[in-house]
Design an enzyme around this catalytic site. Structure first.
Site, PDB file in Angstrom:
ATOM      1  N   LYS A 107      25.024  42.073  54.978  1.00 48.83           N
ATOM      2  CA  LYS A 107      24.538  43.384  54.579  1.00 48.83           C
ATOM      3  C   LYS A 107      25.671  44.387  54.774  1.00 48.83           C
ATOM      4  O   LYS A 107      26.543  44.187  55.636  1.00 48.83           O
ATOM      5  CB  LYS A 107      23.339  43.790  55.460  1.00 48.83           C
ATOM      6  CG  LYS A 107      22.436  44.823  54.858  1.00 48.83           C
ATOM      7  CD  LYS A 107      21.382  44.226  53.956  1.00 48.83           C
ATOM      8  CE  LYS A 107      20.594  45.308  53.261  1.00 48.83           C
ATOM      9  NZ  LYS A 107      19.558  44.792  52.379  1.00 48.83           N
TER      10      LYS A 107
ATOM     11  N   GLY B 228       4.360  53.070  47.854  1.00 45.24           N
ATOM     12  CA  GLY B 228       5.694  53.105  47.243  1.00 45.24           C
ATOM     13  C   GLY B 228       5.664  52.657  45.794  1.00 45.24           C
ATOM     14  O   GLY B 228       5.360  51.499  45.504  1.00 45.24           O
TER      15      GLY B 228
ATOM     16  N   GLY C 227       8.209  52.486  43.644  1.00 46.67           N
ATOM     17  CA  GLY C 227       9.596  52.300  43.192  1.00 46.67           C
ATOM     18  C   GLY C 227       9.698  51.040  42.357  1.00 46.67           C
ATOM     19  O   GLY C 227       8.733  50.600  41.734  1.00 46.67           O
TER      20      GLY C 227
ATOM     21  N   VAL D 191      10.030  47.869  43.157  1.00 50.25           N
ATOM     22  CA  VAL D 191       9.154  46.764  43.562  1.00 50.25           C
ATOM     23  C   VAL D 191       7.681  47.148  43.374  1.00 50.25           C
ATOM     24  O   VAL D 191       6.912  46.422  42.728  1.00 50.25           O
ATOM     25  CB  VAL D 191       9.416  46.363  45.041  1.00 50.25           C
ATOM     26  CG1 VAL D 191       8.429  45.305  45.496  1.00 50.25           C
ATOM     27  CG2 VAL D 191      10.843  45.880  45.219  1.00 50.25           C
TER      28      VAL D 191
HETATM   29  P1  NAD Z   1      12.788  52.125  45.626  1.00 51.16           P
HETATM   30  O1  NAD Z   1      13.737  53.051  46.285  1.00 51.16           O
HETATM   31  O2  NAD Z   1      12.916  51.861  44.162  1.00 51.16           O
HETATM   32  O3  NAD Z   1      11.270  52.597  45.877  1.00 51.16           O
HETATM   33  C1  NAD Z   1      10.779  53.009  47.111  1.00 51.16           C
HETATM   34  C2  NAD Z   1       9.738  54.073  46.819  1.00 51.16           C
HETATM   35  O4  NAD Z   1       9.052  54.378  48.032  1.00 51.16           O
HETATM   36  C3  NAD Z   1      10.331  55.395  46.311  1.00 51.16           C
HETATM   37  O5  NAD Z   1       9.690  55.756  45.086  1.00 51.16           O
HETATM   38  C4  NAD Z   1      10.033  56.404  47.413  1.00 51.16           C
HETATM   39  O6  NAD Z   1       9.781  57.701  46.926  1.00 51.16           O
HETATM   40  C5  NAD Z   1       8.797  55.788  48.030  1.00 51.16           C
HETATM   41  N1  NAD Z   1       8.506  56.205  49.400  1.00 51.16           N
HETATM   42  C6  NAD Z   1       9.363  56.472  50.408  1.00 51.16           C
HETATM   43  N2  NAD Z   1       8.687  56.814  51.520  1.00 51.16           N
HETATM   44  C7  NAD Z   1       7.369  56.734  51.209  1.00 51.16           C
HETATM   45  C8  NAD Z   1       6.163  56.958  51.937  1.00 51.16           C
HETATM   46  N3  NAD Z   1       6.180  57.335  53.220  1.00 51.16           N
HETATM   47  N4  NAD Z   1       4.985  56.800  51.290  1.00 51.16           N
HETATM   48  C9  NAD Z   1       4.944  56.439  49.980  1.00 51.16           C
HETATM   49  N5  NAD Z   1       6.055  56.212  49.254  1.00 51.16           N
HETATM   50  C10 NAD Z   1       7.245  56.357  49.857  1.00 51.16           C
HETATM   51  O7  NAD Z   1      12.892  50.759  46.466  1.00 51.16           O
HETATM   52  P2  NAD Z   1      12.444  49.309  45.995  1.00 51.16           P
HETATM   53  O8  NAD Z   1      13.603  48.604  45.400  1.00 51.16           O
HETATM   54  O9  NAD Z   1      11.167  49.410  45.242  1.00 51.16           O
HETATM   55  O10 NAD Z   1      12.177  48.620  47.407  1.00 51.16           O
HETATM   56  C11 NAD Z   1      11.030  48.940  48.165  1.00 51.16           C
HETATM   57  C12 NAD Z   1      11.146  48.332  49.556  1.00 51.16           C
HETATM   58  O11 NAD Z   1      11.311  46.922  49.447  1.00 51.16           O
HETATM   59  C13 NAD Z   1      12.363  48.849  50.344  1.00 51.16           C
HETATM   60  O12 NAD Z   1      11.997  48.894  51.700  1.00 51.16           O
HETATM   61  C14 NAD Z   1      13.409  47.748  50.142  1.00 51.16           C
HETATM   62  O13 NAD Z   1      14.326  47.683  51.213  1.00 51.16           O
HETATM   63  C15 NAD Z   1      12.510  46.512  50.101  1.00 51.16           C
HETATM   64  N6  NAD Z   1      13.072  45.396  49.329  1.00 51.16           N
HETATM   65  C16 NAD Z   1      13.435  45.594  48.036  1.00 51.16           C
HETATM   66  C17 NAD Z   1      13.945  44.520  47.320  1.00 51.16           C
HETATM   67  C18 NAD Z   1      14.356  44.674  45.890  1.00 51.16           C
HETATM   68  O14 NAD Z   1      14.586  43.665  45.229  1.00 51.16           O
HETATM   69  N7  NAD Z   1      14.435  45.891  45.346  1.00 51.16           N
HETATM   70  C19 NAD Z   1      14.053  43.246  47.911  1.00 51.16           C
HETATM   71  C20 NAD Z   1      13.633  43.090  49.231  1.00 51.16           C
HETATM   72  C21 NAD Z   1      13.141  44.184  49.938  1.00 51.16           C
END
Ligand code: NAD
Length: 339
Positions: A92, A182, A184, A186
């Site tokens: 990382k 969330g 986002g 995912v």
């Molecule tokens: P992202 O940044 O696209 O989406 C995260 C979303 O969560 C954002 O829209 C943000 O506004 C929202 N958010 C933040 N705090 C919040 C809260 N308190 N309540 C509600 N919403 C909130 O990230 P992502 O790629 O969708 O990843 C989501 C999570 O999964 C992260 O923790 C990331 O580390 C983990 N993750 C992602 C992947 C991947 O492939 N993208 C893989 C493994 C783990």
């Protein structure tokens, strides 16, 4: 410019190899006054192949807080890659956010990766987008610029939720109530899969603009996903959301989401188990992104990749069965994988 292997040194007042989160192979520090970059790369375990994992561009209160994050997350990547059965190690990177993200800073990060000579291959994470990675790719070969991992992570979680509902209720997803925190990459892809399969999906985001253009009638925007009464709560936003106090307001039967390091500490897994809530640990469920990222390197086509994603759910089913038979938490059933 500073490029240092700080593994066996005292750095910024911390004996790195004696630090409580340290059980790693290497920790590297990189700093360049010309671009303002200060960055750490942690390589947890490369016995199965080069270390892979995302890079975070994030504000940290101190060097120690950044070190703590990179050590925990890189270890998680080793476990996740083990679970996904892909021949890569865990690594990382973090970049301390001290000013805005610039092309110069990203170019500097590429230089850091070049100095590491392929020991670590970087993807995106919080604060670093696929667009950024594609820019960095102009200056280094040591990044994954082929895909956005989010949709693959979401697909793996979708299969797991389907399997867990079948395991717990012997029923399909239809009309099951799923609450996602969330919206986002995912969370939104997950919501679509679940809704298209007939589930009743509720989704929250602190950024309300993420909830504005939802067209699927089975996806309902809400203010607070955490405490909604539901069958499955899916954390897809932040880590460390479950602690002794917060879990009192949970109103779900299963927790299955993509956010990394969801528990404030591992004792919370047993607290959830004692409350009768099935908590599916993040490393067991969110490896779909790593599968997607490495599919081209491993020459896996879409059909094979889909089957790899489904396998995540089969492994969860095995863990659920063991957890049920032994009356222990899922976290305890996967102890061997993660120690
Ligand atoms: P992202 O940044 O696209 O989406 C995260 C979303 O969560 C954002 O829209 C943000 O506004 C929202 N958010 C933040 N705090 C919040 C809260 N308190 N309540 C509600 N919403 C909130 O990230 P992502 O790629 O969708 O990843 C989501 C999570 O999964 C992260 O923790 C990331 O580390 C983990 N993750 C992602 C992947 C991947 O492939 N993208 C893989 C493994 C783990």
């Amino acid at each position: 410019m500073i490029f240092r292997d700080i593994t066996d040194t005292k750095f910024k007042g911390i004996e790195i190899s004696s630090y409580h989160e340290f059980d790693h192979e290497k920790v590297y520090y990189y700093e360049d006054d010309n671009t303002g970059i200060k960055s750490l790369v942690a390589i947890h375990d490369s016995s199965k192949g080069p270390a892979i994992g995302g890079c975070r561009f994030k504000e940290y209160d101190s060097f120690e807080q950044g070190l703590n994050d990179v050590l925990r997350l890189s270890r998680g990547m080793t476990h996740k890659n083990n679970v996904a059965q892909i021949p890569f190690g865990g690594g990382k990177a973090i970049i301390f956010q001290e000013s805005h993200k610039s092309d110069n800073l990203l170019r500097s990060y590429a230089n850091f990766l070049n100095l590491l000579e392929g020991q670590y291959i970087s993807a995106e994470d919080i604060g670093i987008s696929l667009e950024d990675i594609r820019f960095i790719k102009k200056y280094t070969e040591f990044v994954f610029d082929n895909i956005d991992p989010g949709p693959y992570t979401a697909k793996g979680i979708y299969y797991v939720i389907k399997e867990a509902i079948n395991f717990c209720f012997s029923q399909p997803l239809t009309d099951k109530k799923i609450s996602i925190q969330g919206a986002g990459s995912v969370g939104m892809h997950l919501a679509e899969h679940l809704a298209n399969d007939g589930a009743n999906v509720f989704i929250s985001d602190i950024d309300k603009s993420k909830l504005e253009n939802i067209e699927n009638p089975n996806i309902n925007p809400i203010d607070d996903a955490f405490s909604l009464e539901c069958d499955v709560f899916s954390p897809c936003a932040l880590g460390a959301i479950f602690n002794k106090s917060s879990i009192k307001s949970l109103n779900c039967k299963i927790i299955a989401g993509g956010a990394n390091n969801q528990l404030q500490d591992l004792s919370i897994a047993n607290a959830l188990h004692n409350r009768g809530i099935i908590y599916i640990p993040d490393i067991l469920i969110n490896s779909g992104g790593a599968i997607g990222l490495t599919k081209d390197l491993m020459k896996r086509n879409e059909v094979e990749t889909e089957s790899d994603l489904m396998n995540i759910a089969y492994r969860v089913r095995e863990a659920l069965t063991e957890s049920h038979e032994k009356s222990i938490s899922l976290q305890d059933t996967i102890r061997e994988l993660i120690i």
